[in-house]
Scaffold this motif. Sequence first.
Motif, PDB file in Angstrom:
ATOM      1  N   ALA A  76      85.999 -22.484  14.956  1.00 24.50           N
ATOM      2  CA  ALA A  76      85.231 -21.384  14.377  1.00 24.50           C
ATOM      3  C   ALA A  76      85.256 -21.405  12.855  1.00 24.50           C
ATOM      4  O   ALA A  76      86.244 -21.803  12.239  1.00 24.50           O
ATOM      5  CB  ALA A  76      85.790 -20.053  14.877  1.00 24.50           C
ATOM      6  N   GLU A  77      84.168 -20.956  12.292  1.00 26.78           N
ATOM      7  CA  GLU A  77      84.059 -20.782  10.845  1.00 26.78           C
ATOM      8  C   GLU A  77      84.719 -19.453  10.475  1.00 26.78           C
ATOM      9  O   GLU A  77      84.527 -18.441  11.161  1.00 26.78           O
ATOM     10  CB  GLU A  77      82.586 -20.749  10.455  1.00 26.78           C
ATOM     11  N   ILE A  78      85.479 -19.448   9.405  1.00 25.33           N
ATOM     12  CA  ILE A  78      86.082 -18.215   8.905  1.00 25.33           C
ATOM     13  C   ILE A  78      85.060 -17.550   7.988  1.00 25.33           C
ATOM     14  O   ILE A  78      84.666 -18.120   6.972  1.00 25.33           O
ATOM     15  CB  ILE A  78      87.377 -18.498   8.129  1.00 25.33           C
ATOM     16  N   ILE A  79      84.650 -16.361   8.345  1.00 22.93           N
ATOM     17  CA  ILE A  79      83.675 -15.625   7.545  1.00 22.93           C
ATOM     18  C   ILE A  79      84.378 -14.754   6.511  1.00 22.93           C
ATOM     19  O   ILE A  79      83.986 -14.704   5.356  1.00 22.93           O
ATOM     20  CB  ILE A  79      82.759 -14.774   8.443  1.00 22.93           C
ATOM     21  N   CYS A  80      85.427 -14.077   6.924  1.00 22.11           N
ATOM     22  CA  CYS A  80      86.253 -13.306   5.997  1.00 22.11           C
ATOM     23  C   CYS A  80      87.607 -13.058   6.631  1.00 22.11           C
ATOM     24  O   CYS A  80      87.774 -13.197   7.832  1.00 22.11           O
ATOM     25  CB  CYS A  80      85.578 -11.996   5.591  1.00 22.11           C
ATOM     26  N   GLY A  81      88.575 -12.727   5.791  1.00 20.16           N
ATOM     27  CA  GLY A  81      89.914 -12.415   6.270  1.00 20.16           C
ATOM     28  C   GLY A  81      90.871 -13.583   6.297  1.00 20.16           C
ATOM     29  O   GLY A  81      91.844 -13.567   7.042  1.00 20.16           O
ATOM     30  N   GLU A  82      90.615 -14.597   5.467  1.00 23.54           N
ATOM     31  CA  GLU A  82      91.484 -15.779   5.438  1.00 23.54           C
ATOM     32  C   GLU A  82      92.953 -15.403   5.247  1.00 23.54           C
ATOM     33  O   GLU A  82      93.844 -16.071   5.766  1.00 23.54           O
ATOM     34  CB  GLU A  82      91.081 -16.745   4.319  1.00 23.54           C
ATOM     35  N   GLU A  83      93.195 -14.327   4.502  1.00 23.89           N
ATOM     36  CA  GLU A  83      94.571 -13.926   4.210  1.00 23.89           C
ATOM     37  C   GLU A  83      95.293 -13.341   5.421  1.00 23.89           C
ATOM     38  O   GLU A  83      96.502 -13.125   5.387  1.00 23.89           O
ATOM     39  CB  GLU A  83      94.599 -12.923   3.044  1.00 23.89           C
ATOM     40  N   PHE A  84      94.561 -13.114   6.523  1.00 24.48           N
ATOM     41  CA  PHE A  84      95.167 -12.523   7.713  1.00 24.48           C
ATOM     42  C   PHE A  84      95.241 -13.500   8.896  1.00 24.48           C
ATOM     43  O   PHE A  84      95.502 -13.094  10.023  1.00 24.48           O
ATOM     44  CB  PHE A  84      94.379 -11.278   8.141  1.00 24.48           C
ATOM     45  N   LEU A  85      95.050 -14.777   8.652  1.00 29.08           N
ATOM     46  CA  LEU A  85      95.008 -15.758   9.744  1.00 29.08           C
ATOM     47  C   LEU A  85      96.342 -15.941  10.453  1.00 29.08           C
ATOM     48  O   LEU A  85      96.376 -16.443  11.578  1.00 29.08           O
ATOM     49  CB  LEU A  85      94.511 -17.112   9.223  1.00 29.08           C
ATOM     50  N   ASP A  86      97.433 -15.537   9.841  1.00 31.16           N
ATOM     51  CA  ASP A  86      98.735 -15.706  10.474  1.00 31.16           C
ATOM     52  C   ASP A  86      99.146 -14.500  11.318  1.00 31.16           C
ATOM     53  O   ASP A  86     100.259 -14.458  11.846  1.00 31.16           O
ATOM     54  CB  ASP A  86      99.799 -16.020   9.421  1.00 31.16           C
ATOM     55  N   ARG A  87      98.259 -13.542  11.468  1.00 36.23           N
ATOM     56  CA  ARG A  87      98.553 -12.393  12.331  1.00 36.23           C
ATOM     57  C   ARG A  87      98.686 -12.846  13.775  1.00 36.23           C
ATOM     58  O   ARG A  87      97.932 -13.677  14.255  1.00 36.23           O
ATOM     59  CB  ARG A  87      97.433 -11.363  12.248  1.00 36.23           C
ATOM     60  N   GLU A  88      99.666 -12.258  14.455  1.00 37.28           N
ATOM     61  CA  GLU A  88      99.865 -12.539  15.876  1.00 37.28           C
ATOM     62  C   GLU A  88      98.928 -11.681  16.708  1.00 37.28           C
ATOM     63  O   GLU A  88      98.735 -10.504  16.422  1.00 37.28           O
ATOM     64  CB  GLU A  88     101.307 -12.212  16.274  1.00 37.28           C
ATOM     65  N   VAL A  89      98.358 -12.280  17.732  1.00 39.60           N
ATOM     66  CA  VAL A  89      97.533 -11.549  18.689  1.00 39.60           C
ATOM     67  C   VAL A  89      98.019 -11.880  20.097  1.00 39.60           C
ATOM     68  O   VAL A  89      98.503 -12.982  20.349  1.00 39.60           O
ATOM     69  CB  VAL A  89      96.031 -11.870  18.523  1.00 39.60           C
ATOM     70  N   PHE A  90      97.898 -10.898  20.983  1.00 41.34           N
ATOM     71  CA  PHE A  90      98.458 -11.066  22.313  1.00 41.34           C
ATOM     72  C   PHE A  90      97.444 -10.910  23.440  1.00 41.34           C
ATOM     73  O   PHE A  90      97.745 -11.202  24.584  1.00 41.34           O
ATOM     74  CB  PHE A  90      99.615 -10.074  22.512  1.00 41.34           C
ATOM     75  N   SER A  91      96.247 -10.435  23.094  1.00 44.36           N
ATOM     76  CA  SER A  91      95.241 -10.242  24.125  1.00 44.36           C
ATOM     77  C   SER A  91      93.852 -10.258  23.504  1.00 44.36           C
ATOM     78  O   SER A  91      93.696 -10.172  22.291  1.00 44.36           O
ATOM     79  CB  SER A  91      95.478  -8.920  24.865  1.00 44.36           C
ATOM     80  N   ALA A  92      92.847 -10.372  24.376  1.00 44.66           N
ATOM     81  CA  ALA A  92      91.468 -10.455  23.907  1.00 44.66           C
ATOM     82  C   ALA A  92      90.525  -9.888  24.955  1.00 44.66           C
ATOM     83  O   ALA A  92      90.904  -9.719  26.118  1.00 44.66           O
ATOM     84  CB  ALA A  92      91.099 -11.907  23.614  1.00 44.66           C
TER      85      ALA A  92
END
Length: 116
Positions: A12-28
Motif C-alpha cells: 500500500a501507498e502511504i497517503i498520510c500518517g508516516e509518523e504513526f506506522l509503528d502503532r500496534e493493531v490487533f483487529s480489522a
Amino acid sequence: MTVREIQEILSAEIICGEEFLDREVFSACGSDMMSDVLAYVKEQAVLLSGLVNPQVVRTAEMMDMQCIVFVRGKRPDENIIQLAKEREIVLLSTKLPMFASCGMLYEKGLRGGAIR
C-alpha cells in the motif's frame, strides 16, 4: 501487527500518517457501509473500505481506529487527507480488492474484533 506491516503486506501507498506506522493493531474490519461499522463492530483498529468520503474518517475516529486502508486503488481528496491528519489516523491505499486485502491480513494473523 503494526500499521507498517499492514502497509507492506498490502503493498500500500502511504497517503498520510508516516509518523504513526509503528502503532500496534490487533483487529480489522472491511466495509463500504459506515452504518454497519458503527452498528456491528467494536474494538477495530483498521478499517478497509472502498468508500472515499469524509464520513469514513469520522467513523474511524468514533471507533478509535488507527488506520484506514482504501482498497481498489481509491485515493482520498485533500479535504479527507487533512481531516485524517488532524485526527492522527494513518491513510493507506492499495490496488488490491477488499476481499483479497482482508484475506491477506487474516492469513498473516490479523483478526476481526468482536461483533456487538
